[in-house]
Each structure stands twice: as C-alpha cells, then as structure tokens.
Scaffold this motif. Structure first.
Motif, short mmCIF file in Angstrom:
data_model
loop_
_atom_site.label_atom_id
_atom_site.label_comp_id
_atom_site.label_asym_id
_atom_site.label_seq_id
_atom_site.Cartn_x
_atom_site.Cartn_y
_atom_site.Cartn_z
N PHE A 54 0.87 -1.18 0.00
CA PHE A 54 0.00 0.00 0.00
C PHE A 54 0.90 1.22 0.00
O PHE A 54 1.52 1.57 1.01
CB PHE A 54 -0.89 -0.02 1.24
N ARG A 55 1.01 1.88 -1.16
CA ARG A 55 1.95 2.99 -1.30
C ARG A 55 1.45 4.01 -2.31
O ARG A 55 0.72 3.67 -3.24
CB ARG A 55 3.32 2.48 -1.74
N LEU A 56 1.87 5.24 -2.11
CA LEU A 56 1.63 6.32 -3.07
C LEU A 56 2.97 6.66 -3.68
O LEU A 56 3.97 6.83 -2.97
CB LEU A 56 1.06 7.54 -2.36
N MET A 57 3.00 6.78 -5.01
CA MET A 57 4.26 7.06 -5.71
C MET A 57 4.06 8.16 -6.74
O MET A 57 3.00 8.25 -7.36
CB MET A 57 4.76 5.80 -6.42
N ARG A 58 5.08 8.96 -6.91
CA ARG A 58 5.05 9.92 -8.01
C ARG A 58 5.02 9.13 -9.32
O ARG A 58 5.83 8.21 -9.52
CB ARG A 58 6.27 10.83 -7.94
N GLY A 59 4.10 9.49 -10.21
CA GLY A 59 3.86 8.69 -11.40
C GLY A 59 5.09 8.46 -12.26
O GLY A 59 5.35 7.34 -12.71
N SER A 60 5.87 9.51 -12.50
CA SER A 60 7.03 9.38 -13.38
C SER A 60 8.05 8.41 -12.80
O SER A 60 8.66 7.61 -13.52
CB SER A 60 7.68 10.75 -13.61
N ILE A 61 8.23 8.47 -11.49
CA ILE A 61 9.19 7.58 -10.83
C ILE A 61 8.68 6.14 -10.82
O ILE A 61 9.44 5.19 -11.08
CB ILE A 61 9.48 8.07 -9.39
#
Length: 333
Positions: free
Chosen positions: A164-171
């Motif tokens: 369960f994580r939020l990530m910057r899309g480009s990364i």
C-alpha cells in the motif's frame, strides 16, 4: 489538473472487487464535489490469471465505471509483476497501489497524498498501526527480516516497505519499466529517489484473519525474500574487503616488527618458526579475503546494472505546491 491513478493486482478477489471499486468511486466523487485540484483519473485492475471468476466481475464493473481499466495477463505472474504491469498502463501524476481485498482502504488515499506534499516525498508507504494478520509469528518474522535486510544493505527504507503505497507517477513508471523478473520493485524505487516516507493507518488483513488462508505459500515467501536480497546492494560485502586489507597490512607491519627484533634484540626470540607462520597466514589470508571481497563487490555492481539501476533520473515536482496550498487552505477552515 493533477491526476491520480490506482493500481490493483487481482488473483482471488471476486468477493471484494465490487466493494473496492465502490469505495474508490466514493473518493473520486468526493474530490470532484469539493473542487480539489486533483482527481482520480483511472483505476487499473490487473487480472493476474485469476482463479475465482474475478475476470467476470471486472468485466461487469468496467461497463458501469468508464474510468475502470482492466488489463489481462496471459497467466499468473505474481503480485509484483502484475503491479508493475498496471503501473506501466497508468497515466496519473501520482499512483496508489491497493490490494484486492480492501486491506488497503481507498479512504486513506488523500492522507497519503497530503503526507507526500507536506514532507516533500516521492514515495509514501502506508504501514499498520498494529498487527495486520493477528499472527504473532508472521508479523514478527516479517518485521525482523526487514530490519535485518535494512542493516545489511544500509537501506533505511526497507523497514517501510508495504504494497500500500503512493508514488510519483514518473518515478513509478520508470521503476516499472526497468524491473525484470527478479527485481524487487520497492528496492528499485530507491534507485530513483531517496525522498521516501511513511504514515500509519489501522490496516487489517481480514481475509487471512477469517480464513487463515494466505496469498503467499512458504515457497513464495522465501522467493520474495530472496528477490529482496538479490536486488539490494549488499554493502556488507565491503566488510570482507576491508578485513582482508587490514589483515594484509597487519602481516606487513608484523614482518617489519620481526625483522627489527631479529636484528636488534635476537635474544628475545625463544622459539623458531612461529613468526613465519603468523606472517604467512596473515598476509596470504588477507590477500585472499581482499581479492574475494573485490570480486563479490564487482559482481554486486554488475547485478545492479543487470537490474537496470539508473545513473540519473529527472523529476518535476513543481505541481506539488498546488496540492500543498489546497491542503493548507482546507486545514485552515
């Protein structure tokens, strides 16, 4: 407008999918209703060779929700490959990965995004406030293994790892693009950014608690752990190189010391041969350990290159200020 995508790998989730999509829809409608500067653009569900009719449920849901995207894999590849496939099919500025069984509730998405912009993070992991599985052995062993790997690799982010994580899309998409079969996705995320944080939520694996059936067999858990180690730079190998070099230097210093004693104080030498043995063992053993350490470090470097570890990566964080300003405005009301 800033867009969010959710990605969910599906294997045995038919009884949870309708509720999960409904909860995501609620968050989507809430954001649109309060005129937030960000929206949920899409929810990508990856059918990872599902075995319980999840594919039929997803087909039905996709007809009701136009923003639901279904990706069908040719067979069961596992949670990590399915997640990377979903990420590569996403287009959001931020991506949230969710499990199929509502263990990761969509209502926490906003809190994850808030944490990201307030801490200037590229990745935010959601971690449990208490035992997830209500199994002391499973939760304790998982936690201690992460601590061990974190110390061996000197990577503090390992203890935060969670699906369960939020990530910057480009990364996230760059990480997914370079990931091969044996790459541990969260380790690879750390090759693109060190701006990683975590936040705690009341997470529970109700499916495991109620049925005692885990999505991971012992063999899969061992494979999971192996990939985690294999994808990491084992900086502990450098200790072998340092110890070998130290032993060699000690041997050389001891040679000088013995020669000095032999020339100026020969009467102190009461036994013959022991000094030569110590010198040979120290120097030859040290040289061997030093060379083996160098070879292992070089193999580790080659392994990282085979996994696609980048030399550099560019990122645009300019729009974070828009989200930050909006959250501060909401908090002030």
């Amino acid at each position: 407008m800033i867009y969010l995508s959710t990605v969910t790998p599906v294997y045995r989730g038919s009884e949870f999918l309708e509720k999960l999509v409904y909860e995501i829809a609620k968050v989507k409608e809430e954001l649109e209703g309060i005129n937030a500067p960000f929206r949920i653009l899409e929810s990508v569900f990856v059918d990872d060779g599902s075995i319980d009719g999840s594919d039929l449920v997803l087909e039905k849901l996709s007809k009701t929700y136009s923003w639901l995207v279904v990706i069908t894999l040719s067979k069961n590849f596992g949670q990590h490959p399915a997640t990377t496939a979903g990420i590569l099919h996403s287009s959001g500025d931020w991506i949230v990965t969710l499990d199929e069984d509502l263990q990761h509730h969509p209502k926490f998405i906003l809190t994850l995004l808030k944490e990201a912009v307030f801490t200037n993070s590229d990745v935010v992991y959601a971690n449990p406030e208490q035992s997830v599985h209500e199994s002391r052995f499973r939760d304790y062993s998982s936690k201690k293994f992460k601590v061990l790997i974190s110390k061996i690799t000197r990577n503090p982010a390992v203890v935060m790892f969670n699906s369960f994580r939020l990530m910057r899309g480009s990364i996230a998409r760059a990480t997914a693009a370079i990931s091969i079969d044996q790459t541990y996705f969260d380790i690879a995320l750390g090759w693109f950014t060190t701006r990683i944080s975590q936040i705690s939520f009341p997470l529970k694996d109700d499916r495991f608690i109620n049925s005692k059936i885990s999505g991971y067999s012992l063999v899969k858990l061992i494979s999971h752990a192996r990939r985690l180690v294999q994808s990491s730079e084992l900086k502990i190998l450098r200790i072998g190189t340092i110890l070998g070099l130290s032993a060699t230097i000690f041997g050389i210093i001891f040679v000088i010391f013995v020669i000095f004693i032999k020339v100026f104080y020969p009467e102190l030498i009461t036994a013959q041969g022991w000094a030569s043995v110590i010198i040979l063992v120290s120097i030859l053993g040290g040289v061997n350990a030093f060379l083996i350490g160098l070879v292992l470090e070089h193999i580790s470097i080659l392994l990282m290159q085979s996994h696609g570890k980048p030399k550099f990566f560019e990122v645009n964080r300019k729009e974070d200020s828009i989200i930050l300003k909006w959250f501060k405005l909401i908090d002030s009301k």
